[in-house]
Enzyme design. Structure first.
Site, short mmCIF file in Angstrom:
data_model
loop_
_atom_site.label_atom_id
_atom_site.label_comp_id
_atom_site.label_asym_id
_atom_site.label_seq_id
_atom_site.Cartn_x
_atom_site.Cartn_y
_atom_site.Cartn_z
N ARG A 35 90.44 62.56 59.69
CA ARG A 35 89.38 61.97 60.51
C ARG A 35 87.99 62.14 59.87
O ARG A 35 87.11 61.30 60.05
CB ARG A 35 89.42 62.60 61.91
CG ARG A 35 88.49 61.98 62.93
CD ARG A 35 88.85 62.49 64.32
NE ARG A 35 87.78 62.34 65.28
CZ ARG A 35 87.63 61.29 66.10
NH1 ARG A 35 88.50 60.29 66.06
NH2 ARG A 35 86.64 61.24 66.96
N ILE A 61 83.02 56.26 66.95
CA ILE A 61 84.44 56.49 66.69
C ILE A 61 84.97 57.15 67.96
O ILE A 61 84.37 58.10 68.47
CB ILE A 61 84.64 57.35 65.41
CG1 ILE A 61 86.11 57.71 65.18
CG2 ILE A 61 83.82 58.63 65.45
CD1 ILE A 61 86.36 58.42 63.82
N SER A 62 86.07 56.64 68.50
CA SER A 62 86.56 57.11 69.80
C SER A 62 87.02 58.57 69.72
O SER A 62 87.43 59.06 68.67
CB SER A 62 87.74 56.25 70.26
OG SER A 62 87.39 54.90 70.28
N GLN A 63 87.00 59.22 70.88
CA GLN A 63 87.52 60.59 71.03
C GLN A 63 88.98 60.63 70.57
O GLN A 63 89.76 59.73 70.92
CB GLN A 63 87.43 60.93 72.52
CG GLN A 63 87.90 62.30 72.89
CD GLN A 63 87.90 62.50 74.41
OE1 GLN A 63 87.75 61.55 75.17
NE2 GLN A 63 88.07 63.73 74.83
#
Ligand code: SAH
Length: 212
Positions: A35, A61-63
């Site tokens: 990530r 950027i999503s959780q």
């Protein structure tokens, strides 16, 4: 183990598995995608935080948990052709690329699409195609898709997207207001009928019609 590997293991244990994501393919994919490669310069130390992070151009950027939840809900299988609307950093597309056969991901902001393409190429995710376009029309020339993930929020689902879902397929989208939506999963049965299920409250950036 290097630092990133142990942070990633802790993220998957504490944020993904502990909260109920159990699909071994999703867990394995999230253990293998770095990530930190998808967050902007200077944010690497926060890459495994339990939340979204800025990626520029007012986008995020999503959780990690939401990425895992959506991909599990989409129930993608090896060999599937999948579509993502809102590629952003490319992180969710990279996770899907470790499960599905091919991932088509549409992004309306060219500089985000360019960066995502570079990061994905560096990681060897060669089954992901990032396209510069408004994704509200989907990608009819590649339809149908066994899974469709909408990574930006809309009041209602753009009708073209459901039309591009294959029989047996699932579409996951945050639907609702500007600041709070319900994560909604549509399933198309083999005979073509559609059912919907609510996975709970989420907060996504808006789906915006039109290209930049
Ligand atoms: N899945 C991404 C997070 C995306 S944030 C990740 O893993 O990083 C939502 C993204 O949707 C933003 O990058 C935004 O630019 C994009 N977006 C919003 N409306 C869009 C549209 N109509 N078509 C394509 N992309 C869109």
């Amino acid at each position: 183990m290097d630092d990133a590997t142990s942070l990633r293991r802790a993220m998957v244990d504490q944020q993904i598995i502990a909260r109920g994501v159990s699909d071994p393919r999703v867990i394995h994919a999230m253990l293998t995608v770095p990530r930190e490669a998808f967050v902007p310069e200077g944010w690497q130390a926060h890459a495994y935080n339990d939340g979204p992070l800025p990626i520029g151009a007012d986008q995020t950027i999503s959780q990690p948990y939401i990425v895992g939840l959506m991909i599990e809900a989409a129930a993608m299988q090896p060999g599937d052709r999948v579509l993502e609307i809102g590629a952003g950093s490319g992180y969710a597309a990279a996770v899907m690329s470790r499960i599905a056969g091919e991932v088509w991901a549409i992004e309306r902001i060219p500089k985000l699409a360019d960066r995502a393409r570079r990061v994905l190429a560096d990681l060897g995710c060669d089954n992901v195609m990032i396209l510069d376009a408004d994704g509200t029309a989907g990608l009819p020339e590649r339809a149908p898709f066994q899974a469709i993930i909408v990574s930006a929020a809309a009041p209602t689902l753009p009708p073209a997207l459901l039309e591009q879902l294959a029989p047996g397929g699932r579409l996951v989208a945050p639907l609702g207001g500007r600041f709070q939506q319900q994560l909604t999963v549509y399933s198309r049965t083999e005979d073509g009928s559609i059912s919907a299920e609510d996975l709970g409250g989420v907060a996504f950036v808006p789906l915006i019609s039109g290209q930049v």
